[in-house]
Design an enzyme around this catalytic site. Structure first.
Site, PDB file in Angstrom:
ATOM      1  N   ARG A  80       0.692  -0.897   0.136  1.00  0.00           N
ATOM      2  CA  ARG A  80      -0.324   0.215  -0.104  1.00  0.00           C
ATOM      3  C   ARG A  80       0.382   1.439  -0.103  1.00  0.00           C
ATOM      4  NH1 ARG A  80      -3.902   0.216   4.354  1.00  0.00           N
ATOM      5  NH2 ARG A  80      -2.822   0.844   5.627  1.00  0.00           N
ATOM      6  N   LYS A 183      -2.652   6.841   1.274  1.00  0.00           N
ATOM      7  CA  LYS A 183      -2.231   6.971   2.682  1.00  0.00           C
ATOM      8  C   LYS A 183      -1.603   8.180   2.935  1.00  0.00           C
ATOM      9  CE  LYS A 183      -2.733   4.163   7.209  1.00  0.00           C
ATOM     10  NZ  LYS A 183      -4.195   4.687   7.442  1.00  0.00           N
ATOM     11  N   GLU A 219     -16.633   6.539   3.019  1.00  0.00           N
ATOM     12  CA  GLU A 219     -15.610   5.777   5.013  1.00  0.00           C
ATOM     13  C   GLU A 219     -15.966   6.902   5.985  1.00  0.00           C
ATOM     14  OE1 GLU A 219     -11.714   4.978   5.024  1.00  0.00           O
ATOM     15  OE2 GLU A 219     -11.072   6.175   3.291  1.00  0.00           O
TER      16      GLU A 219
HETATM   17  C1  LIG Z   1      -5.605   3.811   7.288  1.00  0.00           C
HETATM   18  C2  LIG Z   1      -6.575   3.891   7.285  1.00  0.00           C
HETATM   19  C3  LIG Z   1      -7.446   3.236   7.604  1.00  0.00           C
HETATM   20  C4  LIG Z   1      -7.392   1.528   8.221  1.00  0.00           C
HETATM   21  O1  LIG Z   1      -6.647   0.835   7.220  1.00  0.00           O
HETATM   22  P1  LIG Z   1      -5.695  -0.093   8.175  1.00  0.00           P
HETATM   23  O2  LIG Z   1      -5.247  -0.845   7.017  1.00  0.00           O
HETATM   24  O3  LIG Z   1      -7.166  -0.907   8.425  1.00  0.00           O
HETATM   25  O4  LIG Z   1      -5.544   0.024   9.626  1.00  0.00           O
HETATM   26  C5  LIG Z   1      -9.102   3.931   6.480  1.00  0.00           C
HETATM   27  N1  LIG Z   1      -9.434   4.687   5.936  1.00  0.00           N
HETATM   28  C6  LIG Z   1      -8.141   5.888   5.819  1.00  0.00           C
HETATM   29  C7  LIG Z   1      -8.387   7.140   5.254  1.00  0.00           C
HETATM   30  C8  LIG Z   1      -7.199   5.444   6.648  1.00  0.00           C
HETATM   31  O5  LIG Z   1      -5.694   6.241   6.633  1.00  0.00           O
END
Ligand SMILES: *Cc1c(COP(=O)(O)O)cnc(C)c1O
Length: 339
Positions: A80, A183, A219
């Protein structure tokens, strides 16, 4: 070191012994090396400071009943981060460098890994920064990758309890063709105002709608959304959602438990039909949702009628935690056991 009160740790920063760094220069990543310094020496014109060339990850290490240390889905976090690099034109960090740096940071801070049974874990924060000075808008030539760790307490101190979330129609976190799927800190900066507002009103998070039509669920600020109905695990499909590794793991476990899994557009009104819902991410695994209030439209969708977490969310949560701790077999190769 003073004794750490593992059960009462919060989700915050605690100094540990070392962090581990690798520098990208002339097309090569340096061998990861540890330092005790919590500071970074950075040029005031570095691209991470001006143009947001910054990406991060979040994962966890756990100590099992057998005393062994387990890191959950490290490779998926590395992959990722590569997609984040591609999204904002940073040098791609090879999976091997990511993994080596994470493992070194965990091992060198072993005394900070909470004991089995404490409910606490070691949070791992990889960070990638554009370091070259630029004034014109251009990607950096040099990068710093660093990993620090910090012990974090059990997320649910008062038990696995549902909390309310809010829809605030005046804010978007990410655009449909923007950076929502990677991210990066910029997405979090964009979510601070709405998040603060929601917290002030007593909500645990903002549930964002799709930015274009304001019709479908996207989300939560830092977590994906899922709902359960008719023995089906439903999670929104959208071009502005961060692909949560926890969500992907839960989809697999839901399928193994005999649930149907659907990844599709979820209209806001469908909230009225969910028997259970939750926010999912590394920090909490699942944070069950009590109700969703659409503040501007003056609508409320009550998810948990009795104020408790639903049976399917509870089962999924326990199952994933058991795999992370090594209490149940790791049939998908999600766990790296350190020797
Ligand atoms: C990191 C993150 C998540 C959760 O991802 P995980 O891999 O399950 O920790 C969800 N939404 C956003 C915007 C994120 O930055």
């Amino acid at each position: 070191m003073n004794e750490i009160d593992w059960a009462n740790l919060s989700f915050g920063y605690m100094k540990t012994d070392y962090n581990v760094r690798s520098y990208y220069k002339d097309g090569k990543w340096s061998a990861p090396a540890e330092t005790t310094s919590e500071q970074i020496d950075i040029h005031m014109a570095a691209t991470c400071l001006h143009y947001g060339q910054e990406a991060f990850e979040g994962l966890k290490a756990f100590r099992g009943k057998d005393g062994k240390i387990r890191i959950f889905r490290m490779r998926d976090n590395a992959l990722r981060m590569i997609s984040s690099c591609q999204g904002i034109m940073m040098a791609e960090l090879p999976v091997e460098v990511f993994e080596e740096t994470v493992i070194k940071a965990v091992k060198m801070n072993e005394r900070f890994i909470p004991p089995y049974g404490s409910g606490a874990s070691l949070y791992i924060r990889p960070l990638l920064l554009g370091m070259s000075p630029q004034v014109g808008v251009k990607p950096s030539a040099e990068y710093l990758f660093l990993v620090f760790v910090t012990p974090v307490g059990p997320y649910f101190k008062e038990g696995f309890k549902p909390t309310p979330v809010a829809i605030l129609r005046g804010y978007d976190r990410a655009a449909p063709l923007g950076t929502g799927t990677i991210k990066i800190g910029g997405n979090y900066a964009a979510s601070l105002v709405a998040g603060h507002k929601a917290h002030e009103m007593g909500y645990s998070a903002v549930l964002y709608l799709d930015a274009k039509e304001k019709k479908y669920l996207d989300e939560c600020g830092p977590a994906n959304f899922f709902g359960i109905k008719n023995n089906t695990y439903i999670t929104p499909l959208s071009s502005s959602i961060l692909p949560s590794i926890t969500n992907r793991s839960l989809m697999q476990l839901a399928e193994d438990m005999g649930l149907k899994v659907e990844r599709r557009q979820v209209a806001e009104e469908e909230l009225a039909t969910f028997e259970e819902a939750g926010q999912v991410g590394t920090a909490a695994v699942i944070s069950p949702i009590l109700k969703v209030d659409d503040i501007d439209e003056n609508k409320s969708y009550v998810i948990s009628k009795d104020g408790n977490a639903g049976p399917i969310s509870t089962k999924l949560y326990n199952k994933l935690r058991a795999i992370q701790l090594g209490d149940e077999p790791d049939t998908y190769g999600w766990v790296t056991v350190l020797e």
